[in-house]
Design an enzyme around this catalytic site. Structure first.
Site, short mmCIF file in Angstrom:
data_model
loop_
_atom_site.label_atom_id
_atom_site.label_comp_id
_atom_site.label_asym_id
_atom_site.label_seq_id
_atom_site.Cartn_x
_atom_site.Cartn_y
_atom_site.Cartn_z
CE LYS A 184 41.07 45.25 39.98
NZ LYS A 184 40.34 43.97 39.91
CE LYS B 27 45.64 39.61 47.56
NZ LYS B 27 44.92 38.51 48.28
CE LYS C 66 37.71 36.36 47.44
NZ LYS C 66 38.52 37.56 47.70
CG ASP D 202 40.32 45.10 45.52
OD1 ASP D 202 39.96 45.42 44.39
OD2 ASP D 202 40.79 44.00 45.80
#
Length: 253
Positions: free
Chosen positions: A9, A14, A40, A127
């Protein structure tokens, strides 16, 4: 070549985990490539002391195919080969497409032949487990998938969704589940909840990481923990996790 996809998530730590594991593997003398599969494009940032790297999707959009392998690669701490897939402008396209394009371009430009990595780490946003986000677990890319989770309910829920996706794809010859990585948030029954999740999916918790202020301090210095605090107990936790991941990947099924 060992090929590993790490899912989790958003906000679970991570990328921090993957970057420190990459450095720990490089410490062992392995050639490591880390591919950020998140719009990102910040997976490898701490390995590069905050230096910007052109994402593969940016290069494709701006220059079509008129660029070289070296244009989309940077070498980070410990010699880790860093690549960022990137993504579209928010609201303007499919983020999963960036992952597909990046992995296709890496193959097309001969990245694996040129850099000859011993270990490839795909750092994938978990996600959403659909379309391009499943690309790293498809045949020919990762062999094992590890899921980073805490004991927080939303993290557990996301981890369960990822594990279900891996299970659903197993008949297609996709990557198999290597195990869970517990990144502690110090919530109630954290160990028990993550152990229950592992039991539900017939896997194990391959490593546990403490909640440490040193990780945040390192990031404020635009470094990974193994660079900022190499002799710390936390650095040894990442080294132990790297060993455990290697051991799982080297098992003969």
């Amino acid at each position: 070549m060992i090929k590993i996809a790490v899912y989790g998530k958003g906000g679970i730590g991570k990328s921090t985990t993957v970057s420190n594991v990459a450095a720990a593997l490089a410490e062992k003398g392995l050639k490591v490539m880390q591919i950020g599969c998140d719009p990102k494009a910040d997976s490898t940032m701490q390995l590069r002391h905050g230096e910007a790297v052109p994402t593969v999707l940016e290069l494709v959009n701006q220059r079509k195919n008129d660029f070289e392998l070296e244009d989309m690669v940077r070498i980070g701490f410990g010699g880790v080969v860093c690549v960022e897939a990137g993504g579209p402008t928010p609201g303007m396209g499919c983020a999963g497409r960036g992952i597909i394009t990046a992995l296709e371009k890496l193959k097309e430009k001969g990245a694996y032949e040129v850099y000859q990595p011993d270990v490839v780490l795909y750092d994938v946003l978990g996600d959403v487990v659909c379309g391009g986000f499943t690309m790293p677990m498809r045949k020919g890319y990762a062999d094992k998938v590890f899921i980073v989770t805490s004991g927080e309910n939303m993290s557990i829920h996301a981890a369960a969704n990822i594990a279900m996706a891996i299970d659903n794809f197993k008949n297609r010859g996709y990557a198999s589940l290597g195990g869970l990585i517990l990144n502690r948030r110090n919530v109630k029954r954290e160990d028990e909840k993550v152990a229950e999740l592992a039991h539900d999916f017939k896997t194990s918790v391959v490593g546990t990481l403490s909640r440490s202020e040193q990780v945040l301090l390192a990031e404020e210095q635009q470094q990974i923990l193994l660079e900022a605090f190499p002799d710390s107990e936390m650095a040894d936790e990442y080294r132990k996790l790297a060993e455990q991941i290697l051991a799982v990947c080297e098992e003969r099924e």
